[in-house]
Motif scaffolding. Structure first.
Motif, short mmCIF file in Angstrom:
data_model
loop_
_atom_site.label_atom_id
_atom_site.label_comp_id
_atom_site.label_asym_id
_atom_site.label_seq_id
_atom_site.Cartn_x
_atom_site.Cartn_y
_atom_site.Cartn_z
N LYS A 195 0.74 -0.98 -0.12
CA LYS A 195 -0.47 -0.32 0.20
C LYS A 195 0.78 1.48 0.10
N ALA A 196 0.30 2.79 -0.42
CA ALA A 196 1.17 3.62 -0.81
C ALA A 196 1.39 3.88 0.97
N THR A 197 0.86 3.52 1.56
CA THR A 197 1.00 4.88 3.04
C THR A 197 1.51 3.63 3.83
N GLU A 198 1.93 2.28 3.44
CA GLU A 198 3.33 1.75 4.21
C GLU A 198 4.50 2.22 3.52
N ASN A 199 4.40 3.10 2.73
CA ASN A 199 5.93 3.31 2.21
C ASN A 199 5.96 4.58 1.67
N ILE A 200 5.79 5.21 3.42
CA ILE A 200 6.59 6.56 3.36
C ILE A 200 7.43 6.52 2.84
N ASP A 201 8.25 5.88 3.97
CA ASP A 201 9.87 6.22 3.86
C ASP A 201 10.16 6.17 2.97
N GLU A 202 9.64 5.60 1.61
CA GLU A 202 10.85 4.84 1.03
C GLU A 202 10.28 5.73 -0.08
N ILE A 203 9.36 7.03 -0.03
CA ILE A 203 8.79 7.42 -0.61
C ILE A 203 9.22 9.14 -0.37
N ILE A 204 9.79 9.63 0.72
CA ILE A 204 10.43 10.50 1.17
C ILE A 204 11.85 9.88 0.16
N SER A 205 12.58 9.46 0.87
CA SER A 205 13.75 9.24 0.36
C SER A 205 14.55 9.17 -1.10
N ILE A 206 13.34 8.66 -2.11
CA ILE A 206 13.62 8.99 -3.17
C ILE A 206 13.20 10.54 -3.82
N ILE A 207 12.55 11.06 -3.16
CA ILE A 207 11.96 12.27 -3.35
C ILE A 207 13.56 13.47 -2.73
N SER A 208 14.06 12.77 -1.79
CA SER A 208 14.65 13.59 -1.37
C SER A 208 16.48 13.87 -2.13
N THR A 209 16.26 12.84 -2.74
CA THR A 209 17.25 12.36 -3.53
C THR A 209 17.54 13.05 -4.82
N LEU A 210 16.15 13.51 -5.15
CA LEU A 210 15.35 13.67 -6.26
C LEU A 210 15.85 15.72 -6.83
N VAL A 211 15.71 16.12 -5.39
CA VAL A 211 16.22 17.27 -4.39
C VAL A 211 17.25 17.47 -4.71
N GLU A 212 17.92 16.39 -4.23
CA GLU A 212 19.04 16.88 -4.00
C GLU A 212 19.95 17.06 -5.67
N LYS A 213 19.96 16.07 -6.53
CA LYS A 213 20.24 15.88 -7.95
C LYS A 213 19.55 16.87 -8.87
N GLY A 214 18.67 18.16 -8.28
CA GLY A 214 18.42 19.30 -8.95
C GLY A 214 17.15 18.18 -10.12
N TYR A 215 16.36 17.73 -9.92
CA TYR A 215 15.44 17.22 -10.68
C TYR A 215 14.38 17.58 -9.62
N ALA A 216 14.28 17.80 -8.28
CA ALA A 216 12.66 18.14 -8.52
C ALA A 216 13.12 19.17 -7.02
N TYR A 217 11.72 20.45 -7.14
CA TYR A 217 12.06 21.25 -6.08
C TYR A 217 11.06 21.11 -5.15
N PRO A 218 11.28 21.97 -3.82
CA PRO A 218 9.85 21.82 -2.92
C PRO A 218 9.44 24.14 -3.16
N VAL A 219 8.69 23.68 -2.92
CA VAL A 219 7.99 25.52 -2.81
C VAL A 219 7.25 25.58 -1.80
N GLU A 220 6.51 26.60 -1.09
CA GLU A 220 6.77 27.16 -0.09
C GLU A 220 5.28 26.84 0.70
N ASN A 221 4.73 26.44 -0.32
CA ASN A 221 3.36 26.14 1.01
C ASN A 221 3.53 23.65 1.19
#
Length: 465
Positions: free
Chosen positions: A112-138
Motif C-alpha cells: 500500500k502507498a501508506t506503508e511506503n512513506i519512508d521510501e517515497i520520502i527517500s526518493i523525493i529527497s534524492t531527486l531534490v538533491e540532484k536538482g530534478y525536483a524542487y520544494p515550494v513554500e506551501n
C-alpha cells in the motif's frame, strides 16, 4: 517468448535480467469504489501472463499495489463522514471478493502507498538533491520533466507536444505547466505525514517508483498496466525513477487495450459504466474473465449483453467436455486402442499450438482456440475410445491448458436425491428389459424435474437443464 514492448514499439524476445526469474510490477487500483470492468481487464490479462510464465518454468515475483491515499479516496471519505483508512480498507476487501470471483491469484506482494512513506520520502529527497525536483513554500514538491532529456520516450511524444496540454491550476506554485507533484503539502482536514518539507502526503506517481524499488529493485523486467496509464503515470514513473537511481527502470512495458461498451468507450459521463460486481450478479464472474482474455490483450474489446452471453455459452462447452472426461474416467475400460499413440500425438499437438499462441505476445485468443480444438479431439477420438488411459491423458492436458488460462474453476460435484437416482436406475432396468415405453416415460418424468439424461457408450450421463 516474444512480447510487444511499448517502449520500443516492437515485439522483442523476453530476456530476463536473471535467467529463469521474472520481476513484474502491475499497477493496482485506487481503492475508493468497486472495481469496474475496465479494471478487470489488466487484472485478468496479467494474471494469465503470470500463470503462463510459471507454466513455462519461470520463477515470477509479481508485485501489485493498492493506492490507498488519493484525492478520490479523501473525497469519498468526506462524503461518507468517515476517514481515508476506513474507505480504503472497505474497498480493498471488496476488491478481494471480486478478484477471487474471477480466479485471479494474489500477487507475491500487495503493498500500500501508506506503508511506503519512508521510501517515497527517500526518493523525493534524492531527486531534490540532484536538482530534478524542487520544494515550494506551501510544502509541495515538484518534479521538472524538462531536466530529464528522455521524457516522453514511453508515450513517443516530444516534450513540446506534451507541454501543449499542460497548465498551472489555481493555487499551484510549480514553475512550469509540465511539472508534476511528488509531494503535496498538508491541507486542513486531510491526512498527512511528516517530511523534510513539512506535513503532507505523496503524489500519485511517486508511490509506484517507491514500491518497485523496495520490493523488486532499481531495474525490473516488466512493468504492465492499462493503456490509459502510458501517459502521464508510467511516463512520470520512468522519469523520477531513472533520475533518482541512475539506471533503466524497466526493460519491457506491456499495456492492455481499452474496453468499449456496446462499441462506445466506457465512461461514467456517458452512463455506460459497469462494475465487476454488477456484471457478476447477472452473469457470474467466470464469463467476465473469459471475456477479458478472449481477445489479444493489446486489442480493444467490446462488452455487451450478447457478447457476455456468448462467453457463457463457450464456458458451457468447456465444462461439458470436462464433465464428460470425468464420467468417461469412471466408466472407461483398460483396453488401449491400436491408434492410441496417434491420438496422444494429436493431443500433444494442441499443447504445442497453445504454446505457440501464448509465446506470440500472449495471444490468448489463439490460445483459447487451441483449447477448443482439443475439446473437438476429445469428443471425436478420446471419449469414443472407451480407453481409461487415453481419457486420463486427455484430462491432464485439458486441466493443464485451462489452468494456465484460469478457466473452468467452478466445477462442483453435484449429487442427486435418492428418489431421482432410483428413477435413473429404474430406467436402466427398463432398457435392459427392452421396455422402451417405460424407459421413455421415466426419461420424460426426469426431464420434467430438470434432469436431462444422455445415453453414451460408457453408460448414462445426467445434467441439470
Amino acid at each position: 517468448m516474444r512480447i510487444y514492448n511499448t517502449l520500443t514499439r516492437k515485439k522483442e524476445e523476453l530476456e530476463t535480467i536473471t535467467p529463469g526469474e521474472v520481476k513484474v510490477y502491475a499497477c493496482g487500483p485506487t481503492v475508493y469504489n468497486y472495481i469496474h470492468i475496465g479494471n478487470a481487464r489488466p487484472l485478468c490479462v496479467f494474471d494469465t501472463f503470470r500463470r503462463y510464465l510459471e507454466y513455462r518454468g519461470y520463477k515470477v515475483n509479481f508485485v501489485q499495489n493498492f493506492t490507498d491515499i488519493d484525492d478520490k479516496i479523501i473525497k469519498r471519505a468526506n462524503e461518507e463522514g468517515t476517514d481515508y483508512k476506513t474507505v480504503s480498507e472497505k474497498y480493498i476487501e471488496e476488491f478481494w471478493a471480486d478478484v477471487k470471483g474471477m480466479n485471479i491469484r494474489e500477487a507475491t506482494v500487495h503493498p500500500k502507498a501508506t506503508e511506503n512513506i519512508d521510501e517515497i520520502i527517500s526518493i523525493i529527497s534524492t531527486l531534490v538533491e540532484k536538482g530534478y525536483a524542487y520544494p515550494v513554500e506551501n510544502g509541495d514538491v515538484y518534479f521538472s520533466p524538462k531536466k530529464f532529456k528522455e521524457y516522453g520516450k514511453l508515450s513517443h511524444q516530444p516534450l513540446e507536444d506534451l507541454e501543449a496540454g499542460a497548465r498551472i491550476n489555481i493555487g499551484e506554485l510549480k514553475k512550469e505547466p509540465m511539472d508534476f507533484a511528488l509531494w503535496k503539502g498538508a491541507k486542513p482536514g486531510e491526512p498527512a505525514w511528516d517530511s523534510p518539507w513539512g506535513k503532507g502526503r505523496p503524489g500519485w506517481h511517486i508511490e509506484c517508483s517507491a514500491m518497485v524499488r523496495r520490493y523488486l529493485g532499481n531495474t525490473i523486467d516488466i512493468h504492465c498496466g492499462g493503456q490509459d496509464l502510458v501517459f502521464p503515470h508510467h511516463e512520470n514513473e520512468i522519469a523520477q525513477s531513472e533520475c533518482c537511481n541512475g539506471v533503466p527502470f524497466a526493460k519491457y512495458w506491456m499495456h492492455n487495450g481499452y474496453i468499449n461498451v456496446d462499441n462506445v468507450k466506457m465512461s461514467k459521463s456517458l452512463g455506460n459504466f459497469f462494475t465487476v460486481r454488477d456484471v457478476a450478479e447477472k452473469y457470474g464472474y467466470e464469463p467476465i474473465r473469459y471475456l477479458m482474455i478472449s481477445s489479444q490483450y493489446r486489442s480493444p474489446i467490446n462488452y455487451s449483453v450478447d457478447i457476455i452471453e456468448q462467453c457463457k455459452a463457450s464456458l458451457v462447452r468447456l465444462y461439458t467436455c470436462r464433465d464428460s472426461l470425468d464420467f468417461a474416467l469412471q466408466n472407461a475400460g483398460e483396453t488401449v486402442p491400436d491408434n492410441a499413440d496417434e491420438i496422444k500425438k494429436q493431443l500433444d499437438s494442441r499443447r504445442e499450438q497453445f504454446c505457440r499462441a501464448m509465446d506470440d505476445d500472449l495471444n490468448t485468443a489463439d490460445g483459447i482456440a487451441a483449447v477448443f480444438e482439443l475439446v473437438r479431439d476429445i469428443n471425436v477420438s478420446v471419449l469414443e475410445s472407451g480407453s481409461k488411459d487415453l481419457v486420463a491423458y486427455a484430462t491432464k492436458l485439458f486441466d493443464e491448458l485451462t489452468g494456465v488460462l484460469g478457466l473452468v474453476y467452478n466445477r462442483k460435484a453435484e449429487t442427486l436425491d435418492s428418489d431421482i437416482e432410483a428413477l435413473i436406475e429404474a430406467r436402466q432396468e427398463a432398457r435392459k428389459a427392452k421396455n422402451w415405453a417405460e424407459a421413455d416415460r421415466i426419461r420424460d418424468e426426469l426431464k420434467a424435474q430438470g434432469i436431462v439424461l444422455e445415453d453414451t457408450p460408457q453408460g448414462v450421463k445426467w445434467h441439470r437443464a
